[in-house]
Structures are given as C-alpha cells and as structure tokens.
Design a protein around this motif. Sequence first.
Motif, short mmCIF file in Angstrom:
data_model
loop_
_atom_site.label_atom_id
_atom_site.label_comp_id
_atom_site.label_asym_id
_atom_site.label_seq_id
_atom_site.Cartn_x
_atom_site.Cartn_y
_atom_site.Cartn_z
N ILE A 115 0.83 -1.21 0.00
CA ILE A 115 0.00 0.00 0.00
C ILE A 115 0.86 1.26 0.00
O ILE A 115 0.66 2.18 -0.79
N CYS A 116 1.84 1.30 0.89
CA CYS A 116 2.71 2.48 0.98
C CYS A 116 3.95 2.14 1.80
O CYS A 116 4.04 1.09 2.43
N HIS A 117 4.92 3.06 1.76
CA HIS A 117 6.16 3.00 2.55
C HIS A 117 7.03 1.80 2.22
O HIS A 117 7.77 1.30 3.07
N ARG A 204 -7.94 3.29 5.36
CA ARG A 204 -8.33 4.20 6.44
C ARG A 204 -7.20 4.51 7.41
O ARG A 204 -7.30 5.47 8.17
N ASP A 205 -6.16 3.71 7.39
CA ASP A 205 -5.09 3.88 8.37
C ASP A 205 -4.13 5.01 8.02
O ASP A 205 -3.36 5.47 8.87
N PHE A 206 -4.15 5.46 6.76
CA PHE A 206 -3.28 6.55 6.32
C PHE A 206 -4.12 7.61 5.64
O PHE A 206 -5.24 7.35 5.18
N THR A 240 -1.53 17.64 1.41
CA THR A 240 -1.54 16.61 0.38
C THR A 240 -2.90 15.93 0.31
O THR A 240 -3.61 15.82 1.31
N ILE A 241 -3.24 15.48 -0.88
CA ILE A 241 -4.35 14.56 -1.09
C ILE A 241 -3.74 13.34 -1.73
O ILE A 241 -3.16 13.42 -2.81
N GLU A 242 -3.86 12.19 -1.09
CA GLU A 242 -3.11 11.01 -1.52
C GLU A 242 -3.88 9.71 -1.27
O GLU A 242 -3.45 8.86 -0.49
N PRO A 243 -5.02 9.54 -1.93
CA PRO A 243 -5.83 8.35 -1.68
C PRO A 243 -5.10 7.05 -2.01
O PRO A 243 -4.44 6.94 -3.04
N MET A 244 -5.26 6.09 -1.12
CA MET A 244 -4.78 4.72 -1.33
C MET A 244 -6.02 3.85 -1.49
O MET A 244 -6.81 3.72 -0.56
N ILE A 245 -6.17 3.28 -2.67
CA ILE A 245 -7.38 2.56 -3.04
C ILE A 245 -7.04 1.08 -3.24
O ILE A 245 -6.11 0.75 -3.98
N ASN A 246 -7.83 0.21 -2.60
CA ASN A 246 -7.57 -1.23 -2.65
C ASN A 246 -8.57 -1.94 -3.54
O ASN A 246 -9.76 -1.63 -3.55
N GLU A 247 -8.07 -2.95 -4.23
CA GLU A 247 -8.90 -3.80 -5.07
C GLU A 247 -9.85 -4.64 -4.21
O GLU A 247 -10.98 -4.91 -4.61
#
Length: 289
Positions: A115-117, A204-206, A240-247
């Motif tokens: 997802i990130c990092h 939701r965690d980030f 920042t606006i940085e959505p992380m979207i999951n399948e």
Amino acid sequence: MLLGRNSKCWCGSGEKYKKCHMEFDEKLKEYAKAGYQVPTRDMIKNAEQIEKIKESAKINTAVLDEVAKHIKPGMTTEEINTIVHNFTVEHGAIPAPLGYGGFPKSVCTSINDQICHGIPSEDDVLKAGDIVNVDVSTIYNGYYSDASRMFKIGEVSEEADRLVRVTKECMEMAIANVKPWIPMGIIGATIQEHAHKNGYTVVRDFGGHGIGVDFHEDPFVFHYGNENDGVLMVPGMTFTIEPMINEGGYELYIDQDNEWTSYTDDGKLSAQWENMILVTEDGCEILTY
C-alpha cells in the motif's frame, strides 16, 4: 493575543494586521460561531512561505519526471532510489524520507499489494505487469514538498490498469472540490464515493497531511467520511491529497521485519496517487504537477 490594527500581522508577512489578516480573522470568527471547526494559525502560510514551498515542489515534480524517464522492467527499486537521491542532491535539495523516523532510503517504492512506505531494495526487480507507486518528498531551503505517481511496468492486466486509473480519478475529483470556506470532509467523501462506486475500498489507516514548513503538519486529511466533517479549508493552507485505493478490503498489515511497508491484508492490489495542494481565494492550486 489581541492585535492592534497597525500591529505586524501574526502570519509573519511583516505587513500591518489591518492590511493582512484582520478581515480574514473576522470571517473565521463568524464561521466558528456558526459551529465550524476552524484552522489554527500555524496551518496557514504567508506569501513568502508559499513561494518557497513552490520552489521545493518544482524540484519534487522534476524528480518524479526523472523517474518516469527511466523506470522499466528489469530495474530494481534500489536503482529508483539512486535516481531520486542523486537528482535531488544535484539540485541542491534533500530527500525528506532519508532518515525520517529511521526510514533508510530516499524514496518509497510500493509494488502491487504494497500500500505504501515500501523500502527500495536490490532484491525487488520490476517486471512486466507490475504496478508501482513512487513517493517522492523533498526539502529545499528548509521547505517541504511531497507527491507520488503510479507507474505501470510494461503491459499490465485490465484489473491493474483500471485500479490505477480510478485511483487517479479519485484524487483528481477530490482536488476539483477543494475550495475555501468549506469543510475538508468533502475530500474524503468524494474519494469514498468514487472508489465505492467502482467496487474498491479506501485505506483508512493513512491519509493526507499538512506540509510546507515541516514534513507532516496538521490537518490530517481523511480520504473517507462525511462531507460536512473536518476543519474549514481557507486560503493559505497547504496539504496533500493522496488516496490509497484497494482492489479488495481496506484492511492492512505492516511488515514485521522492516516496520514500514504496509500490505493489503488479502493480498490484492493497491494503488495511490498524491498531489500537494494550496487553497487559494477562489479554489486551489496544484503545486506538484
């Protein structure tokens, strides 16, 4: 602290209060009386700070452009790290992630179900079909900027292509709704609606964050929720606006070995796009594209 009309403004501009933020403060008080959550003064940048943040953002964008020129199948994420580090330093700037909270590299590279990092490594070789997020953050003359892009490596599946596209749409639609004197909740509500409409979930965690004078500032920017929630957006705010979207589901876990990289709990794909925004008098300005 009460300021006189002819006192120097609290924002650090050097201007008299009556010519700078006095009218702004009166308007803010009216919104507070009406029940809105109003931003604190440290969330608001003055004109000089904004210009310096923009200078940092130009380098940050140039770094991502440089990555775009070279990223390809067979490249390791460590090679991406080298490109980012060298280009940033050669332009008189500092890679903000390096050493931040102990992070060991100059960029985050997150592949497929990461997802990130994600931490760059010589062991992570990009192959055709991968999707990868490259998250670049820059310090220039003490001011911070932050943005990320998704890259499709070679030919990717229809599912991966669609996720990358819809995630970018989520970010762009949210940015289009950034306007002064409305609650920040519109950002999360917009992202959530578009993601759910397309069968995806929102991490939701980030979330996004204030940025400019420091790497991570208030306010926290939720990528889901009610449009009437959150702090009021006002001119001079940068975030920042940085959505992380999951399948699949939005649940995640953090790698126990490196304590940084987050993965989708169900092993399905995740995508992220990020831009840095300045709230203006009549809308917003994208600083990192």
